[in-house]
Design an enzyme around this catalytic site. Structure first.
Site: not given
Ligand code: ADP
Length: 159
Positions: A17, A41, A90, A128
């Site tokens: 990030h 979430k 990614r 993450s």
């Protein structure tokens, strides 16, 4: 003024990030890092904790602001007068979902465009989720997140 929004969960923020923030801040006048406040979430860190972590690790980038939002990203982008949404890619696995979201957003508001930055090679594997997985077993996360955040992350797992 060209204002962009870089949205995400940042639960927690990683070197991937930070790399995205530093790179996108160079191509816009102002970059708003917008943390999605989505309790569905079930995040590890509260939105306040994520704001404070992001502020701490981006204070070397002058044109970055840290905010949080609820609801639809495209509505928030309009509200803060951002004309660009920045997202990171990614791998191919990110692509399909991101393309669909970007196209949907363009239909909802054609004034706002999405720009994708490809990940830096050294962070292509990093997410993450990986950080949380390794931290939950007390593993070494120093390759994934800035040193000053490590104690806060371990603390969540009572390590
Ligand atoms: P989200 O839940 O929105 O995917 P994340 O916090 O996981 O939130 O990611 C926010 C943005 O940062 C996304 O665009 C994601 O693709 C990008 N990103 C995450 N990790 C990396 C990385 N290692 N390199 C480049 N971009 C990344």
């Amino acid at each position: 003024m060209r204002r962009a929004i870089y949205p995400g969960s940042f639960d927690p923020v990683t070197f991937g990030h930070i790399d995205m923030i530093e790179r996108s801040a160079k191509i816009v006048d102002e970059l708003v890092v917008a943390i999605l406040n989505n309790s569905a979430k079930n995040p590890l860190f509260s939105v306040e904790e994520r704001v404070s972590m992001l502020k701490e690790i981006t204070n070397h980038v002058p044109n970055v602001k840290i905010q949080f939002f609820d609801g639809l990203l495209i509505d928030y982008a309009k509200k803060i007068e951002a004309t660009i949404i920045i997202r990171g890619l990614r791998a191919v696995t990110d692509f399909e979902y991101e393309l669909q979201i970007a196209q949907t957003n363009r239909i909802v508001n054609s004034e706002i465009d999405t720009i994708f930055l490809t990940t830096s090679l050294e962070y292509a594997y990093l997410s993450s989720t990986i950080v949380k997985e390794v931290a939950s077993y007390g593993g070494d996360i120093s390759h994934f997140v800035p040193e000053q955040l490590i104690p806060q992350i371990y603390e969540k797992y009572k390590i």
